[in-house]
Design an enzyme around this catalytic site. Structure first.
Site, PDB file in Angstrom:
ATOM      1  N   LYS A  13     -21.416  63.990  97.609  1.00 43.29           N
ATOM      2  CA  LYS A  13     -22.066  64.781  98.656  1.00 43.29           C
ATOM      3  C   LYS A  13     -21.725  64.227 100.048  1.00 43.29           C
ATOM      4  O   LYS A  13     -21.359  64.979 100.936  1.00 43.29           O
ATOM      5  CB  LYS A  13     -23.596  64.775  98.485  1.00 43.29           C
ATOM      6  CG  LYS A  13     -24.083  65.441  97.213  1.00 43.29           C
ATOM      7  CD  LYS A  13     -25.567  65.706  97.271  1.00 43.29           C
ATOM      8  CE  LYS A  13     -26.423  64.444  97.382  1.00 43.29           C
ATOM      9  NZ  LYS A  13     -26.297  63.498  96.236  1.00 43.29           N
ATOM     10  N   ARG A  88     -34.920  67.637  96.901  1.00 37.06           N
ATOM     11  CA  ARG A  88     -34.615  66.972  95.639  1.00 37.06           C
ATOM     12  C   ARG A  88     -35.657  67.306  94.577  1.00 37.06           C
ATOM     13  O   ARG A  88     -35.528  66.850  93.444  1.00 37.06           O
ATOM     14  CB  ARG A  88     -34.603  65.458  95.848  1.00 37.06           C
ATOM     15  CG  ARG A  88     -33.199  64.840  95.932  1.00 37.06           C
ATOM     16  CD  ARG A  88     -33.417  63.380  96.214  1.00 37.06           C
ATOM     17  NE  ARG A  88     -32.350  62.501  95.856  1.00 37.06           N
ATOM     18  CZ  ARG A  88     -31.458  61.998  96.711  1.00 37.06           C
ATOM     19  NH1 ARG A  88     -31.439  62.385  97.949  1.00 37.06           N
ATOM     20  NH2 ARG A  88     -30.578  61.112  96.296  1.00 37.06           N
ATOM     21  N   ARG A 127     -19.209  51.655  93.771  1.00 41.27           N
ATOM     22  CA  ARG A 127     -19.200  52.198  95.133  1.00 41.27           C
ATOM     23  C   ARG A 127     -19.520  51.132  96.192  1.00 41.27           C
ATOM     24  O   ARG A 127     -20.462  50.370  96.056  1.00 41.27           O
ATOM     25  CB  ARG A 127     -20.228  53.325  95.202  1.00 41.27           C
ATOM     26  CG  ARG A 127     -20.306  53.984  96.555  1.00 41.27           C
ATOM     27  CD  ARG A 127     -20.915  55.335  96.469  1.00 41.27           C
ATOM     28  NE  ARG A 127     -22.364  55.303  96.372  1.00 41.27           N
ATOM     29  CZ  ARG A 127     -23.128  56.381  96.561  1.00 41.27           C
ATOM     30  NH1 ARG A 127     -22.583  57.539  96.786  1.00 41.27           N
ATOM     31  NH2 ARG A 127     -24.427  56.282  96.468  1.00 41.27           N
ATOM     32  N   ARG A 160     -24.609  49.219  98.289  1.00 40.05           N
ATOM     33  CA  ARG A 160     -26.016  49.568  98.479  1.00 40.05           C
ATOM     34  C   ARG A 160     -26.851  48.929  97.384  1.00 40.05           C
ATOM     35  O   ARG A 160     -26.443  48.869  96.239  1.00 40.05           O
ATOM     36  CB  ARG A 160     -26.180  51.095  98.431  1.00 40.05           C
ATOM     37  CG  ARG A 160     -25.955  51.735  99.768  1.00 40.05           C
ATOM     38  CD  ARG A 160     -25.919  53.216  99.699  1.00 40.05           C
ATOM     39  NE  ARG A 160     -26.962  53.809  98.882  1.00 40.05           N
ATOM     40  CZ  ARG A 160     -27.135  55.123  98.788  1.00 40.05           C
ATOM     41  NH1 ARG A 160     -26.350  55.946  99.440  1.00 40.05           N
ATOM     42  NH2 ARG A 160     -28.085  55.616  98.028  1.00 40.05           N
ATOM     43  N   ARG A 171     -31.568  56.192  88.926  1.00 40.80           N
ATOM     44  CA  ARG A 171     -31.410  57.293  89.880  1.00 40.80           C
ATOM     45  C   ARG A 171     -30.888  58.548  89.190  1.00 40.80           C
ATOM     46  O   ARG A 171     -31.278  59.659  89.515  1.00 40.80           O
ATOM     47  CB  ARG A 171     -30.471  56.882  91.012  1.00 40.80           C
ATOM     48  CG  ARG A 171     -31.103  55.845  91.917  1.00 40.80           C
ATOM     49  CD  ARG A 171     -30.086  55.232  92.823  1.00 40.80           C
ATOM     50  NE  ARG A 171     -29.628  56.163  93.841  1.00 40.80           N
ATOM     51  CZ  ARG A 171     -28.418  56.150  94.376  1.00 40.80           C
ATOM     52  NH1 ARG A 171     -27.519  55.271  93.971  1.00 40.80           N
ATOM     53  NH2 ARG A 171     -28.091  57.010  95.302  1.00 40.80           N
TER      54      ARG A 171
HETATM   55  P1  AMP Z   1     -29.182  59.103  98.845  1.00 39.55           P
HETATM   56  O1  AMP Z   1     -28.550  58.357  99.959  1.00 39.55           O
HETATM   57  O2  AMP Z   1     -29.230  60.592  99.098  1.00 39.55           O
HETATM   58  O3  AMP Z   1     -28.583  58.777  97.508  1.00 39.55           O
HETATM   59  O4  AMP Z   1     -30.731  58.639  98.782  1.00 39.55           O
HETATM   60  C1  AMP Z   1     -31.080  57.298  98.544  1.00 39.55           C
HETATM   61  C2  AMP Z   1     -32.540  57.192  98.148  1.00 39.55           C
HETATM   62  O5  AMP Z   1     -33.363  57.702  99.200  1.00 39.55           O
HETATM   63  C3  AMP Z   1     -32.942  58.000  96.927  1.00 39.55           C
HETATM   64  O6  AMP Z   1     -32.647  57.334  95.712  1.00 39.55           O
HETATM   65  C4  AMP Z   1     -34.440  58.145  97.169  1.00 39.55           C
HETATM   66  O7  AMP Z   1     -35.141  56.944  96.882  1.00 39.55           O
HETATM   67  C5  AMP Z   1     -34.507  58.361  98.675  1.00 39.55           C
HETATM   68  N1  AMP Z   1     -34.392  59.804  98.991  1.00 39.55           N
HETATM   69  C6  AMP Z   1     -33.363  60.439  99.626  1.00 39.55           C
HETATM   70  N2  AMP Z   1     -33.595  61.749  99.743  1.00 39.55           N
HETATM   71  C7  AMP Z   1     -34.797  61.977  99.178  1.00 39.55           C
HETATM   72  C8  AMP Z   1     -35.588  63.143  98.944  1.00 39.55           C
HETATM   73  N3  AMP Z   1     -35.173  64.372  99.322  1.00 39.55           N
HETATM   74  N4  AMP Z   1     -36.770  62.987  98.312  1.00 39.55           N
HETATM   75  C9  AMP Z   1     -37.224  61.784  97.923  1.00 39.55           C
HETATM   76  N5  AMP Z   1     -36.521  60.644  98.064  1.00 39.55           N
HETATM   77  C10 AMP Z   1     -35.315  60.725  98.689  1.00 39.55           C
END
Ligand code: AMP
Length: 223
Positions: A13, A88, A127, A160, A171
């Protein structure tokens, strides 16, 4: 135009968001980046988000929706944006729909980058990301030219905390349980655009551009 980028963690993404941003000239609103920024700044929101992110869990809907709504009310989002990593959950999707509806707006399309579970695990556990410009690398499939350094800006690469194999598994589990229902939600609304994310970055980008062109064409016809 409000667009949503949907896909599992590791589906690409972040990488493909650049393609969409450039083509459509939309601001990029990535909830993961917003939470990481809040953590860097040491805010209350950042501290709260950290406790969930470290475990690979979702930050509660109430907190996430509030943060996104604040971001969407900024002037640069008045004519649309690309939402990446949000919604999400079904609850988040409904909250977004309500908020946009109140302003006579709606989500134009949910761009779904589809990748198999095995491939996702492989990608996530190798990653590395640039601390400065967020460019993603992969130890095996897309290594940097100089170990530990970003090809684009020379920034330091880091893994990360939620990209370790255990957290990656968690996740993905969360994604399949809580986010997958969104696919049906947008499919039933006739707004899902499926993109095969298993190909090369370039090929996926090309498919995405074709979908975006069809959306723009549709918009012209509707005018
Ligand atoms: P990402 O960078 O999109 O993979 O997001 C990293 C982490 O941020 C996720 O594993 C969640 O803990 C939190 N997070 C990101 N977007 C959301 C969302 N829309 N709802 C809830 N938690 C989120």
């Amino acid at each position: 135009m409000y667009l949503i980028l949907v896909g599992a963690p590791g589906a690409g993404k972040g990488t493909q968001a650049t393609v969409v941003k450039e083509k459509m000239g939309l601001p990029h609103v990535a909830t993961g980046d917003l939470f990481r920024e809040a953590q860097r700044q040491g805010t209350e929101l950042g501290l709260l988000a950290k406790s969930y992110m470290e475990k690979g869990q979702l930050v509660p809907d109430e907190v996430t929706v509030k943060m996104v709504m604040e971001r969407l009310s900024a002037p640069d989002c008045a004519r649309g944006c690309l939402l990446d990593g949000f919604p999400r959950t079904l609850e988040q999707a409904r909250a977004l729909e309500q908020a946009l509806k109140g302003q006579g707006k709606s989500v134009a399309a949910a761009l779904y980058i589809k990748v198999s579970e095995g491939e996702l695990l492989r990608r996530l556990s190798g990653r590395w990301i640039c601390r400065q410009c967020q460019a993603p690398y992969h130890l095996v499939s897309a290594p940097p030219k100089v170990k530990g350094k970003c090809d684009q800006c020379g920034g330091e690469l880091y893994q990360r905390a939620d990209d370790t194999i255990e957290t990656a598994r968690k996740r993905l589990e969360v994604y399949f349980n809580q986010t997958m229902p969104l696919i049906d939600y947008y499919r039933q609304a006739g707004r899902l655009k499926e993109i095969d994310g298993e190909h090369s970055v370039e090929a996926v980008g090309k498919e995405l551009l074709a979908v975006l062109a069809s959306l723009e064409g549709g918009k012209r016809v509707r005018k």
